[in-house]
Design a protein around this motif. Structure first.
Motif, short mmCIF file in Angstrom:
data_model
loop_
_atom_site.label_atom_id
_atom_site.label_comp_id
_atom_site.label_asym_id
_atom_site.label_seq_id
_atom_site.Cartn_x
_atom_site.Cartn_y
_atom_site.Cartn_z
N GLY A 61 3.64 -7.69 -9.33
CA GLY A 61 4.18 -7.96 -7.98
C GLY A 61 4.11 -9.60 -7.46
O GLY A 61 4.19 -9.70 -6.42
N TRP A 62 3.31 -10.15 -8.20
CA TRP A 62 2.80 -11.41 -7.78
C TRP A 62 3.92 -12.66 -8.18
O TRP A 62 4.63 -12.27 -9.01
CB TRP A 62 1.47 -11.98 -8.35
CG TRP A 62 1.34 -11.95 -9.75
CD1 TRP A 62 1.19 -10.92 -10.77
CD2 TRP A 62 1.66 -13.00 -10.81
NE1 TRP A 62 1.09 -11.14 -11.95
CE2 TRP A 62 1.47 -12.26 -12.05
CE3 TRP A 62 2.21 -14.39 -10.91
CZ2 TRP A 62 1.49 -13.31 -13.49
CZ3 TRP A 62 2.22 -15.16 -11.65
CH2 TRP A 62 2.03 -14.35 -13.11
N ASN A 114 3.50 -2.76 -9.19
CA ASN A 114 3.46 -3.78 -7.98
C ASN A 114 1.99 -4.37 -8.17
O ASN A 114 2.20 -5.47 -7.65
CB ASN A 114 3.60 -3.21 -6.53
CG ASN A 114 4.89 -2.81 -6.07
OD1 ASN A 114 5.43 -3.74 -5.19
ND2 ASN A 114 5.66 -2.02 -6.83
N GLU A 115 1.13 -3.73 -8.27
CA GLU A 115 -0.31 -4.34 -8.42
C GLU A 115 -0.51 -5.39 -9.57
O GLU A 115 -1.18 -6.29 -9.22
CB GLU A 115 -1.46 -3.34 -8.37
CG GLU A 115 -1.47 -2.61 -6.99
CD GLU A 115 -2.39 -1.15 -7.17
OE1 GLU A 115 -2.76 -1.07 -8.25
OE2 GLU A 115 -2.26 -0.28 -6.09
N PRO A 126 1.02 -6.87 -4.80
CA PRO A 126 2.56 -6.94 -4.27
C PRO A 126 2.29 -8.22 -3.49
O PRO A 126 1.87 -8.08 -2.45
CB PRO A 126 2.93 -5.70 -3.75
CG PRO A 126 1.65 -4.97 -3.48
CD PRO A 126 0.53 -5.42 -4.28
N LEU A 185 5.54 -1.31 -0.61
CA LEU A 185 5.67 -1.76 -1.83
C LEU A 185 7.09 -2.26 -2.17
O LEU A 185 7.97 -2.56 -1.05
CB LEU A 185 5.53 -0.54 -2.72
CG LEU A 185 4.38 0.28 -2.80
CD1 LEU A 185 4.46 1.68 -3.38
CD2 LEU A 185 3.29 -0.69 -3.41
N MET A 186 7.57 -2.84 -3.41
CA MET A 186 8.71 -3.53 -3.60
C MET A 186 9.26 -2.59 -4.94
O MET A 186 8.75 -2.55 -6.02
CB MET A 186 8.40 -5.08 -3.89
CG MET A 186 8.29 -5.70 -2.73
SD MET A 186 7.86 -7.65 -3.13
CE MET A 186 6.71 -7.61 -4.22
N LEU A 213 8.88 -6.22 -11.15
CA LEU A 213 9.07 -5.03 -10.26
C LEU A 213 9.60 -4.08 -10.75
O LEU A 213 10.32 -4.14 -11.80
CB LEU A 213 9.83 -5.45 -9.01
CG LEU A 213 9.30 -6.50 -8.08
CD1 LEU A 213 10.03 -6.90 -6.71
CD2 LEU A 213 7.88 -6.15 -7.46
N PRO A 241 9.16 -12.08 -7.41
CA PRO A 241 8.14 -11.87 -8.19
C PRO A 241 8.12 -11.57 -9.61
O PRO A 241 9.46 -11.80 -10.15
CB PRO A 241 7.81 -10.19 -7.67
CG PRO A 241 8.61 -10.39 -6.22
CD PRO A 241 9.65 -11.47 -6.44
N ARG A 283 3.46 1.74 -7.32
CA ARG A 283 2.17 1.06 -6.96
C ARG A 283 1.44 0.05 -8.20
O ARG A 283 1.27 -0.98 -8.04
CB ARG A 283 1.23 1.81 -6.55
CG ARG A 283 1.56 2.94 -5.30
CD ARG A 283 0.19 3.64 -4.76
NE ARG A 283 0.50 4.57 -3.84
CZ ARG A 283 0.73 5.93 -3.98
NH1 ARG A 283 0.40 6.39 -4.96
NH2 ARG A 283 0.99 6.80 -3.00
#
Length: 576
Positions: free
Chosen positions: A346-347, A342-343, A361, A406-407, A374, A371, A339
């Motif tokens: 993940g952009w 991703n936060e 994400p 999520l990724m 990741l 992204p 998490r």
């Protein structure tokens, strides 16, 4: 005593793959560069040092003369984790032995080969140490062995580890050998060491054998990058460390200032940077130091290039296996670390608006780029305590990651290799062999149920992959990859000229690869095979598009499809 200034040195790179070090093409590891730098530091002229890859020797037998004629022949190689490789084929034990027989001067071998030599590079195996008929086997640092051999007239050396002061000299002085790599300059990525060793002691891993982490100063790494760039390097990976977040700290807690100096310094040293990626990030650091980790991840994502992957060593989601193998995080703790990455990372790079970055994400199905950063998940099977339930624990964890939106960039599933000196030496590979059939079925299920939909989320149709290097032909298609960590394998229709780069727009997904077309695709010149790969087109529509050419705009070719995401329309001569 032999005068170092009169010596000829040949280094052969058999390629390496370790838990925290990679050197199969298009990567070049640190070992041959550091060994060359050590020889130069000991007095050997740089122009008396020849570097070959094992693939180069296979392709041209005349190059074996350089092995025979060398006063000092240095072999570096060894695989302590199993893998499948596209860019090169690691040396087989028989080839390594043949090199020793060919060498008429002094021969020394080193690198992770010192941990053991298997019959094949695959999991569920046990390996033993062998010297393979070399005069010397470096049981510590091969670069230190090279320095001491040259400095001592090739008469011998004591196994030892080099210190950071030596590494500062050798890393820069050995940068020149990259010019002798077959992939230089355009398709070569330099593996960089920020530290080695690990404060933790997972049962199967060889990295703790290097001791506790010893960090290089930011200016040392940046100085090496600067020298490598002088010799044409533009692509780099910070892969030689157990945990990038721990860089410059006490071995466990993050040091955001050190990360900023490292990443910012690399960006400044190489203004025309092509790739800046990393490998290992320990999820336990994120769970133990969440705020410092968030700050560090933000710094990395600010400076890196898109498509970067932070490999997480979860290893097993089964609490029984975790306890018996000294694993560091539970499944829930690893999920929290996923998490966080991703936060903070993940952009996608086209999402900054009005100078403010959109964190979190990015699941935008109309995304244009991968992204920035990741997580990747590493799962190891055959560990002590593994049972049938272990496979269900792992699948449940992966489903939870996906269902939470999520990724992860990739899921690496492998069976353990057992090496002397690790705790797994007592267990061996017996469990992995017993579970081979179960492992194969589980791996197939993960690829079908998780990998494919996850890849569609990470790289939806229309995602642009710049600078895909075309590597080989197969079944009437051309396959290539970008340079970077765990780069996606990309398939394009038709047999295209190899050894060049093209920008590609993703059109479809496999389990661990994607299909695509050149970007932008000229709708007035595209082949039938290219047009039929576009989402919503297919064979019949592709034929209709060809019949209706030329078009002034791409979307005119199919009013109900957003072809302008993929295509352009060339100017038609004579049109009004």
């Amino acid at each position: 005593m032999k005068d170092p200034a009169a010596l000829d040195v040949t280094i052969v790179d058999g390629y390496v793959d370790e838990p925290a070090h990679f050197g199969v093409p298009p990567y070049i590891s640190t070992y041959p560069r550091f060994a060359a730098g050590a020889a130069v530091d000991a007095g050997v002229p740089a122009d008396s040092i020849i570097y070959h890859t094992i693939d180069g020797l296979r392709e041209n037998r005349s190059k074996w003369r350089d092995v025979a004629d060398a006063d000092l022949f240095v072999y570096v190689g060894g695989m302590t984790v199993p893998g499948k490789y596209v860019g090169g084929t690691p040396a087989e034990p028989d080839e390594v032995k043949e090199l020793a027989w060919a060498a008429e001067g002094t021969s020394v071998m080193g690198g992770p080969v010192r941990f053991g030599v298997g019959e094949a590079n695959e999991g569920a195996t046990e390996t033993k140490r062998q010297n393979l008929d070399y005069d010397f086997l470096a049981m510590a640092d091969v670069e230190a062995a090279v320095y001491d051999l040259v400095h001592g007239g090739l008469e011998g050396f004591e196994d030892r580890y080099r210190d950071n002061a030596e590494l500062d000299r050798w890393a820069s002085k050995g940068a020149f050998v990259i010019e002798q790599h077959p992939d230089h300059p355009d398709y070569l990525i330099c593996e960089l060491e920020t530290s080695r060793g690990c404060p933790y002691r997972c049962s199967f891993c060889t990295e703790p054998m290097y001791g506790d982490p010893s960090f290089r100063a930011p200016d040392s790494v940046v100085g090496e990058v600067d020298r490598l760039s002088d010799h044409g390097a533009r692509h780099f990976r910070l892969g030689r460390q157990a945990d990038i977040l721990a860089y410059g700290g006490n071995g466990e807690a993050p040091n955001p200032d050190a990360l900023d100096a490292l990443y910012g310094g690399i960006r400044e040293a190489v203004p025309d940077l092509g790739t800046l990626h990393l490998d290992n990030m320990n999820p336990v650091t994120i769970t133990e130091y969440p705020e410092l980790s968030r700050e560090g991840i933000r710094i990395i994502a600010e400076h890196n290039t898109p498509g970067d992957t932070a490999a997480f060593g979860l290893e097993s989601a089964d609490p029984v296996v975790q306890e018996q193998n000294n694993l560091l995080v539970t499944a829930e703790e690893c999920l929290e670390a996923v998490r966080v990455v991703n936060e903070e990372g993940g952009w996608r790079p086209d999402e900054a608006a009005d100078g403010e970055r959109a964190y979190g994400p990015s699941l935008d199905p109309n995304a244009d780029r991968l992204p920035k950063l990741l997580p990747g998940i590493n799962l190891v099977h055959g560990l002590a305590g593994e049972r049938t339930e272990t496979f269900e624990h792992n699948k449940r964890f992966l489903r939870n990651v996906y269902e939470e939106g999520l990724m992860v960039r990739r899921i690496n599933i492998r069976q353990v290799m057992s090496f002397e000196g690790t705790e797994m030496a007592e267990t061996g590979a017996e469990i992995a062999r017993d579970h081979k059939k179960l492992f194969k079925r589980y791996k197939r299920e993960v690829r079908e149920e998780i990998d494919n939909p996850m890849l569609q989320r990470v790289a939806p149709p229309g995602t642009v992959l710049p600078n895909v290097y075309l590597e080989y032909h197969q079944d009437g298609k051309t396959f290539g990859r970008q340079l970077g960590t765990y780069a996606l394998l990309v398939g394009l229709p038709g047999e295209r000229k190899l050894g060049r780069t093209v920008d590609v727009a993703v059109t479809d997904h496999g389990f661990r690869s994607v299909s695509g077309v050149p970007y932008p695709l000229d709708v007035n010149a595209a082949s039938m095979d290219e047009l039929r790969m576009l989402p919503g087109v297919g064979k019949q529509r592709a034929g209709n598009i060809v019949v209706g050419r030329p078009y002034d705009r791409a979307d005119e070719a199919a009013d109900d499809l957003e072809l302008s995401r993929f295509c352009t329309a060339s100017v038609v001569e004579g049109a009004d």
